[in-house]
Write an enzyme that holds these catalytic residues in place. Structure first.
Site, PDB file in Angstrom:
ATOM      1  N   TYR A 144     -28.926 -32.120 -21.114  1.00  0.00           N
ATOM      2  CA  TYR A 144     -28.935 -33.493 -20.625  1.00  0.00           C
ATOM      3  C   TYR A 144     -29.687 -34.400 -21.583  1.00  0.00           C
ATOM      4  O   TYR A 144     -30.621 -33.958 -22.252  1.00  0.00           O
ATOM      5  CB  TYR A 144     -29.672 -33.576 -19.279  1.00  0.00           C
ATOM      6  CG  TYR A 144     -29.039 -32.828 -18.151  1.00  0.00           C
ATOM      7  CD1 TYR A 144     -28.268 -33.498 -17.205  1.00  0.00           C
ATOM      8  CD2 TYR A 144     -29.209 -31.455 -18.005  1.00  0.00           C
ATOM      9  CE1 TYR A 144     -27.691 -32.816 -16.139  1.00  0.00           C
ATOM     10  CE2 TYR A 144     -28.639 -30.769 -16.953  1.00  0.00           C
ATOM     11  CZ  TYR A 144     -27.886 -31.449 -16.025  1.00  0.00           C
ATOM     12  OH  TYR A 144     -27.309 -30.779 -14.979  1.00  0.00           O
TER      13      TYR A 144
ATOM     14  N   HIS B  69     -25.263 -36.945 -16.175  1.00  0.00           N
ATOM     15  CA  HIS B  69     -24.546 -35.673 -16.208  1.00  0.00           C
ATOM     16  C   HIS B  69     -24.779 -35.036 -17.570  1.00  0.00           C
ATOM     17  O   HIS B  69     -24.928 -35.730 -18.567  1.00  0.00           O
ATOM     18  CB  HIS B  69     -23.047 -35.887 -15.975  1.00  0.00           C
ATOM     19  CG  HIS B  69     -22.736 -36.309 -14.579  1.00  0.00           C
ATOM     20  ND1 HIS B  69     -22.697 -35.417 -13.531  1.00  0.00           N
ATOM     21  CD2 HIS B  69     -22.471 -37.521 -14.049  1.00  0.00           C
ATOM     22  CE1 HIS B  69     -22.418 -36.057 -12.415  1.00  0.00           C
ATOM     23  NE2 HIS B  69     -22.279 -37.347 -12.695  1.00  0.00           N
TER      24      HIS B  69
ATOM     25  N   LYS C 215     -17.271 -32.086 -20.329  1.00  0.00           N
ATOM     26  CA  LYS C 215     -18.427 -31.808 -21.173  1.00  0.00           C
ATOM     27  C   LYS C 215     -17.939 -31.359 -22.544  1.00  0.00           C
ATOM     28  O   LYS C 215     -16.811 -30.924 -22.688  1.00  0.00           O
ATOM     29  CB  LYS C 215     -19.296 -30.720 -20.547  1.00  0.00           C
ATOM     30  CG  LYS C 215     -19.776 -31.146 -19.169  1.00  0.00           C
ATOM     31  CD  LYS C 215     -20.777 -30.240 -18.591  1.00  0.00           C
ATOM     32  CE  LYS C 215     -21.190 -30.651 -17.204  1.00  0.00           C
ATOM     33  NZ  LYS C 215     -21.352 -32.042 -16.943  1.00  0.00           N
TER      34      LYS C 215
END
Length: 191
Positions: free
Chosen positions: A129, A137, A168
Site C-alpha cells: 500500500y 487499496h 492490482k
C-alpha cells in the site's frame, strides 16, 4: 513499576508457541498499528480505528524489522529471556521457507515508505500500500522468488490474471547476488 516502553522506549512483545509474536498491551499494540499498520489485532479482521482493546499479533517478518528498528523488545514466553535479532532470524529460517529472501524484500519495501501487509488472499507474499489498508487499496501484490528459481509461463500468466482481476499490478521480487531487492512488474494489455 515502570513498563518496558517507559524505561527503553520500546514496546514489549512475546514469542509464544515458537512462531507467534504477541504485543499483549493493547495500548502499545495500537501505537504500532497506528504508526505504520504493523500486525493484526487479535479477533479484529478489519480494524476501523488504530485504537483497539485487544492484543496485537505480529508476523516474524514484522517482528524482525521492528527489532532492527529498536521499536520492540522481544522475550520468549517459555523462559522469559530476551530474544536477539540473530536468534529470531534463526527461528524464522527454521519455520519459513526462504525467510531471508522474503525479509530482504519486506525490509526494502518498508524502507521505501510502503505499507507492507500479508498478500495471502491474493496468492502472493505481500500486498503493498501507499498509505495503508482502509485508507487506499493496495496497488501492488508481490510474490517473492528465490534467486535462480525458474517460473513457468503458466504460473506467470495465472498470477498476472489474478492481479488484473483484482485491479492490482503483479510484481515478482527477488534478491540479487549483491544482496539488494530486485523487482519485475508485469503489465497486461487488452488487444
Amino acid at each position: 513499576m515502570k513498563t518496558t516502553e517507559e524505561t527503553t522506549g520500546k514496546k514489549r512483545a512475546e514469542l509464544i508457541q515458537g512462531n507467534r509474536v504477541i504485543v499483549w498491551n493493547p495500548e502499545e499494540g495500537s501505537q504500532l498499528y497506528a504508526e505504520s499498520f504493523y500486525g493484526q489485532p487479535l479477533g479484529i479482521r478489519k480494524p476501523k480505528s488504530p485504537q483497539f482493546t485487544r492484543p496485537l499479533e505480529l508476523s516474524l517478518i514484522e517482528t524482525l524489522y521492528l527489532l532492527e528498528k529498536e521499536k520492540i523488545e522481544l522475550t520468549d514466553a517459555t523462559d522469559g529471556h530476551t530474544i536477539t535479532k540473530q536468534e529470531l532470524e534463526q527461528k524464522a529460517e527454521q519455520t519459513y521457507i526462504d525467510f531471508k529472501t522474503k525479509y530482504t524484500v519486506y525490509k526494502d519495501l518498508r524502507e521505501k515508505g510502503y505499507i507492507v501487509r500479508p498478500g495471502l488472499k491474493f496468492g502472493a507474499d505481500f500486498s503493498v500500500y501507499n498509505q495503508g489498508p482502509g485508507i487506499d487499496h493496495a496497488p501492488l501484490i508481490v510474490s517473492v522468488v528465490p534467486k535462480g528459481t525458474q517460473l513457468s509461463p503458466i504460473e506467470t500468466v495465472r498470477a498476472g490474471r489474478l492481479a488484473t482481476s483484482v485491479r492490482k499490478k503483479f510484481v515478482i521480487a527477488t534478491v540479487a547476488p549483491t544482496g539488494e531487492a530486485k523487482y519485475y512488474m508485469f503489465a497486461w494489455h487488452k488487444p
